[in-house]
Scaffold this motif. Sequence first.
Motif, PDB file in Angstrom:
ATOM      1  N   PHE A 123      43.169  35.422  32.072  1.00 49.27           N
ATOM      2  CA  PHE A 123      44.267  36.366  32.220  1.00 49.27           C
ATOM      3  C   PHE A 123      44.399  36.814  33.667  1.00 49.27           C
ATOM      4  CE2 PHE A 123      40.501  38.785  31.174  1.00 49.27           C
ATOM      5  CZ  PHE A 123      40.586  39.974  31.887  1.00 49.27           C
ATOM      6  N   ASP A 124      45.637  37.175  34.042  1.00 48.25           N
ATOM      7  CA  ASP A 124      45.939  37.661  35.383  1.00 48.25           C
ATOM      8  C   ASP A 124      45.932  39.184  35.406  1.00 48.25           C
ATOM      9  OD1 ASP A 124      46.357  35.159  36.694  1.00 48.25           O
ATOM     10  OD2 ASP A 124      48.265  34.985  35.628  1.00 48.25           O
ATOM     11  N   ALA A 125      45.999  39.738  36.595  1.00 44.80           N
ATOM     12  CA  ALA A 125      46.058  41.189  36.762  1.00 44.80           C
ATOM     13  C   ALA A 125      47.408  41.720  36.282  1.00 44.80           C
ATOM     14  CB  ALA A 125      45.846  41.555  38.228  1.00 44.80           C
ATOM     15  N   VAL A 126      47.390  42.959  35.826  1.00 41.81           N
ATOM     16  CA  VAL A 126      48.629  43.649  35.490  1.00 41.81           C
ATOM     17  C   VAL A 126      49.464  43.787  36.766  1.00 41.81           C
ATOM     18  CG1 VAL A 126      49.590  45.858  34.704  1.00 41.81           C
ATOM     19  CG2 VAL A 126      47.593  44.881  33.558  1.00 41.81           C
ATOM     20  N   PRO A 127      50.782  43.489  36.731  1.00 43.13           N
ATOM     21  CA  PRO A 127      51.606  43.596  37.935  1.00 43.13           C
ATOM     22  C   PRO A 127      51.553  44.997  38.535  1.00 43.13           C
ATOM     23  CG  PRO A 127      52.792  42.474  36.176  1.00 43.13           C
ATOM     24  CD  PRO A 127      51.543  43.011  35.561  1.00 43.13           C
ATOM     25  N   SER A 128      51.693  45.066  39.844  1.00 38.76           N
ATOM     26  CA  SER A 128      51.567  46.346  40.541  1.00 38.76           C
ATOM     27  C   SER A 128      52.584  47.362  40.067  1.00 38.76           C
ATOM     28  CB  SER A 128      51.700  46.137  42.055  1.00 38.76           C
ATOM     29  OG  SER A 128      52.933  45.497  42.365  1.00 38.76           O
ATOM     30  N   GLU A 129      53.781  46.891  39.673  1.00 38.80           N
ATOM     31  CA  GLU A 129      54.806  47.835  39.218  1.00 38.80           C
ATOM     32  C   GLU A 129      54.490  48.411  37.839  1.00 38.80           C
ATOM     33  OE1 GLU A 129      56.347  43.598  38.413  1.00 38.80           O
ATOM     34  OE2 GLU A 129      55.302  44.690  40.028  1.00 38.80           O
ATOM     35  N   ALA A 130      53.499  47.840  37.139  1.00 34.09           N
ATOM     36  CA  ALA A 130      53.140  48.327  35.802  1.00 34.09           C
ATOM     37  C   ALA A 130      51.881  49.172  35.818  1.00 34.09           C
ATOM     38  CB  ALA A 130      52.971  47.147  34.846  1.00 34.09           C
ATOM     39  N   ARG A 131      51.376  49.497  36.999  1.00 31.06           N
ATOM     40  CA  ARG A 131      50.167  50.319  37.103  1.00 31.06           C
ATOM     41  C   ARG A 131      50.409  51.464  38.072  1.00 31.06           C
ATOM     42  NH1 ARG A 131      45.465  47.387  38.213  1.00 31.06           N
ATOM     43  NH2 ARG A 131      46.360  45.332  37.852  1.00 31.06           N
ATOM     44  N   GLU A 132      49.664  52.535  37.869  1.00 29.63           N
ATOM     45  CA  GLU A 132      49.737  53.688  38.759  1.00 29.63           C
ATOM     46  C   GLU A 132      48.658  53.574  39.828  1.00 29.63           C
ATOM     47  OE1 GLU A 132      51.869  56.147  38.696  1.00 29.63           O
ATOM     48  OE2 GLU A 132      52.866  55.846  36.759  1.00 29.63           O
ATOM     49  N   VAL A 133      48.987  53.976  41.037  1.00 30.45           N
ATOM     50  CA  VAL A 133      48.012  54.042  42.123  1.00 30.45           C
ATOM     51  C   VAL A 133      47.759  55.508  42.423  1.00 30.45           C
ATOM     52  CG1 VAL A 133      47.518  53.461  44.515  1.00 30.45           C
ATOM     53  CG2 VAL A 133      48.782  51.847  43.072  1.00 30.45           C
ATOM     54  N   PRO A 134      46.516  55.949  42.338  1.00 37.38           N
ATOM     55  CA  PRO A 134      46.247  57.375  42.501  1.00 37.38           C
ATOM     56  C   PRO A 134      46.406  57.836  43.936  1.00 37.38           C
ATOM     57  CG  PRO A 134      44.186  56.183  42.355  1.00 37.38           C
ATOM     58  CD  PRO A 134      45.296  55.182  42.086  1.00 37.38           C
ATOM     59  N   CYS A 159      26.554  29.959  32.802  1.00 42.13           N
ATOM     60  CA  CYS A 159      27.926  30.189  33.253  1.00 42.13           C
ATOM     61  C   CYS A 159      28.101  31.618  33.766  1.00 42.13           C
ATOM     62  CB  CYS A 159      28.921  29.930  32.124  1.00 42.13           C
ATOM     63  SG  CYS A 159      28.765  31.041  30.706  1.00 42.13           S
ATOM     64  N   THR A 160      29.115  31.797  34.595  1.00 41.28           N
ATOM     65  CA  THR A 160      29.512  33.107  35.097  1.00 41.28           C
ATOM     66  C   THR A 160      30.877  33.456  34.514  1.00 41.28           C
ATOM     67  OG1 THR A 160      28.281  32.881  37.176  1.00 41.28           O
ATOM     68  CG2 THR A 160      30.119  34.448  37.153  1.00 41.28           C
ATOM     69  N   VAL A 161      30.969  34.644  33.921  1.00 40.30           N
ATOM     70  CA  VAL A 161      32.225  35.176  33.400  1.00 40.30           C
ATOM     71  C   VAL A 161      32.635  36.339  34.292  1.00 40.30           C
ATOM     72  CG1 VAL A 161      33.404  36.237  31.434  1.00 40.30           C
ATOM     73  CG2 VAL A 161      31.626  34.523  31.043  1.00 40.30           C
ATOM     74  N   TRP A 162      33.842  36.293  34.813  1.00 46.12           N
ATOM     75  CA  TRP A 162      34.342  37.357  35.684  1.00 46.12           C
ATOM     76  C   TRP A 162      35.621  37.940  35.078  1.00 46.12           C
ATOM     77  CZ3 TRP A 162      32.173  39.888  39.622  1.00 46.12           C
ATOM     78  CH2 TRP A 162      32.972  40.757  40.360  1.00 46.12           C
ATOM     79  N   SER A 163      35.660  39.262  34.853  1.00 44.68           N
ATOM     80  CA  SER A 163      36.746  39.869  34.079  1.00 44.68           C
ATOM     81  C   SER A 163      37.559  40.904  34.843  1.00 44.68           C
ATOM     82  CB  SER A 163      36.165  40.496  32.805  1.00 44.68           C
ATOM     83  OG  SER A 163      35.493  39.534  32.035  1.00 44.68           O
ATOM     84  N   ALA A 164      37.467  40.897  36.173  1.00 46.22           N
ATOM     85  CA  ALA A 164      38.282  41.786  37.005  1.00 46.22           C
ATOM     86  C   ALA A 164      39.278  40.945  37.795  1.00 46.22           C
ATOM     87  CB  ALA A 164      37.407  42.598  37.960  1.00 46.22           C
ATOM     88  N   PRO A 165      40.518  40.761  37.282  1.00 47.03           N
ATOM     89  CA  PRO A 165      41.498  39.926  37.988  1.00 47.03           C
ATOM     90  C   PRO A 165      41.959  40.596  39.284  1.00 47.03           C
ATOM     91  CG  PRO A 165      42.543  41.063  36.147  1.00 47.03           C
ATOM     92  CD  PRO A 165      41.078  41.360  36.048  1.00 47.03           C
ATOM     93  N   ASN A 166      42.266  39.761  40.275  1.00 44.06           N
ATOM     94  CA  ASN A 166      42.653  40.272  41.585  1.00 44.06           C
ATOM     95  C   ASN A 166      41.695  41.382  42.012  1.00 44.06           C
ATOM     96  OD1 ASN A 166      44.182  40.440  43.940  1.00 44.06           O
ATOM     97  ND2 ASN A 166      45.583  41.957  43.099  1.00 44.06           N
ATOM     98  N   TYR A 167      40.432  41.028  42.043  1.00 46.50           N
ATOM     99  CA  TYR A 167      39.336  41.965  42.307  1.00 46.50           C
ATOM    100  C   TYR A 167      39.598  42.795  43.569  1.00 46.50           C
ATOM    101  CZ  TYR A 167      34.464  43.325  43.332  1.00 46.50           C
ATOM    102  OH  TYR A 167      33.309  44.014  43.620  1.00 46.50           O
ATOM    103  N   CYS A 168      39.364  44.070  43.453  1.00 47.54           N
ATOM    104  CA  CYS A 168      39.617  45.030  44.535  1.00 47.54           C
ATOM    105  C   CYS A 168      41.085  45.059  44.954  1.00 47.54           C
ATOM    106  CB  CYS A 168      38.732  44.754  45.748  1.00 47.54           C
ATOM    107  SG  CYS A 168      36.970  45.004  45.449  1.00 47.54           S
ATOM    108  N   TYR A 169      41.955  44.557  44.061  1.00 49.54           N
ATOM    109  CA  TYR A 169      43.403  44.539  44.274  1.00 49.54           C
ATOM    110  C   TYR A 169      43.821  43.684  45.473  1.00 49.54           C
ATOM    111  CZ  TYR A 169      42.422  48.649  41.420  1.00 49.54           C
ATOM    112  OH  TYR A 169      41.920  49.499  40.449  1.00 49.54           O
ATOM    113  N   ARG A 170      42.951  42.728  45.836  1.00 50.53           N
ATOM    114  CA  ARG A 170      43.307  41.897  46.991  1.00 50.53           C
ATOM    115  C   ARG A 170      42.714  40.486  46.971  1.00 50.53           C
ATOM    116  NH1 ARG A 170      39.566  45.668  49.206  1.00 50.53           N
ATOM    117  NH2 ARG A 170      37.647  44.681  49.955  1.00 50.53           N
ATOM    118  N   CYS A 171      41.803  40.169  46.028  1.00 53.69           N
ATOM    119  CA  CYS A 171      41.111  38.871  46.082  1.00 53.69           C
ATOM    120  C   CYS A 171      41.911  37.724  45.488  1.00 53.69           C
ATOM    121  CB  CYS A 171      39.750  38.975  45.387  1.00 53.69           C
ATOM    122  SG  CYS A 171      38.552  39.955  46.323  1.00 53.69           S
ATOM    123  N   GLY A 172      42.928  38.016  44.688  1.00 53.94           N
ATOM    124  CA  GLY A 172      43.800  36.981  44.174  1.00 53.94           C
ATOM    125  C   GLY A 172      43.220  36.109  43.075  1.00 53.94           C
TER     126      GLY A 172
END
Length: 340
Positions: A320-331, A288-301
């Motif tokens: 689990f889904d990605a943390v909403p954009s309003e709850a994260r900081e963008v550098p 099996c493949t386990v993938w743990s980066a939701p919305n990979y690269c912030y665009r894969c959905g």
Amino acid sequence: MAPPAVTEDSLSQSPPQPPPKAGGDVAPHVITFRGLKFEVDRWLELVSQCQYLPEDVMLQLCSIVISRMSSQCNIAKVTSPATIVGDIHGQFYDLVRLFEKGGSPEESTYVFMGDYVDRGYYSLEVLTYLFLMLVKYPNRVVLLRGNHETRRVSHQYGFSEECIKKYGHMAIWRECCNVFDKLPIAALIDNKTFCVHGGLSPRLPTLDSVLHLQRNIEVPPAGPLCDLLWSDPEDYESGWCMNPRGAGWVFGRDVAQEFIKTNNLDLICRSHQLVQEGFKFIFPDILCTVWSAPNYCYRCGNIASILKIKPDGSRDVIYFDAVPSEAREVPNRMAAPYFL
């Protein structure tokens, strides 16, 4: 705007400590390394706010991890309950959510299968947080090496540049790469579940052959160590085929079945390839493949997952889904070094 790095001024007072557990106060986790005290809980509290450490503290942390990893063998032995984690790729806020979903390492041993850095905004903070978790829970956190935990790849795909922007030079990146050389390359859960970042190698048919592999090197562009970190399974292939990635192999179900039979295993678990559904059996019941980066690269959905292995041998996939954009900081594009 990106959260600031920890400065020397911020160290004048201890940060708030988490509430003590029932039954009495819990002493802060402090270790002594080479005559110096390292306040693990204090640094964890700061890094959990998506900050990175002062240079001297980060260098000390890397030295501690190197010291601990140097005595470990190539295959980390793990007893369930265990939580298997796939690629993270610098997505710090999603890593925090992952631990919220998976629970404390005190309840289940975490096996991370590599690719902590590159692609995402916060490779340095992700790596620092995981190093601190490993130091605090040395028997409950396992960090395997991925194909991005190398000098060549992490220089090409962003981690070295991030370290330069945040520290002003490459010394921290170089020391992190020295840590990468020491990381185990596989894990074995209850002697039945084999965890590796990429896949298998035609030159490593047995677990014993993996144990005798030289790992304390920069991963070469070819060969058995490269294969473990770069190879991919493919359900329509048989045997070994050239990998279009240019490294490792593509292998078929027959190869995985032979490895399972030879080594008396039940499951091969890996990451390395994005799967939109977060978790996928490539070869039913055995790989099996386990993938743990939701919305990979912030665009894969895509959604993400972790895999729980229980003592009775049962498995539970947690999505689990990605943390909403309003709850994260963008550098900002250019993050200021911490000492400015």
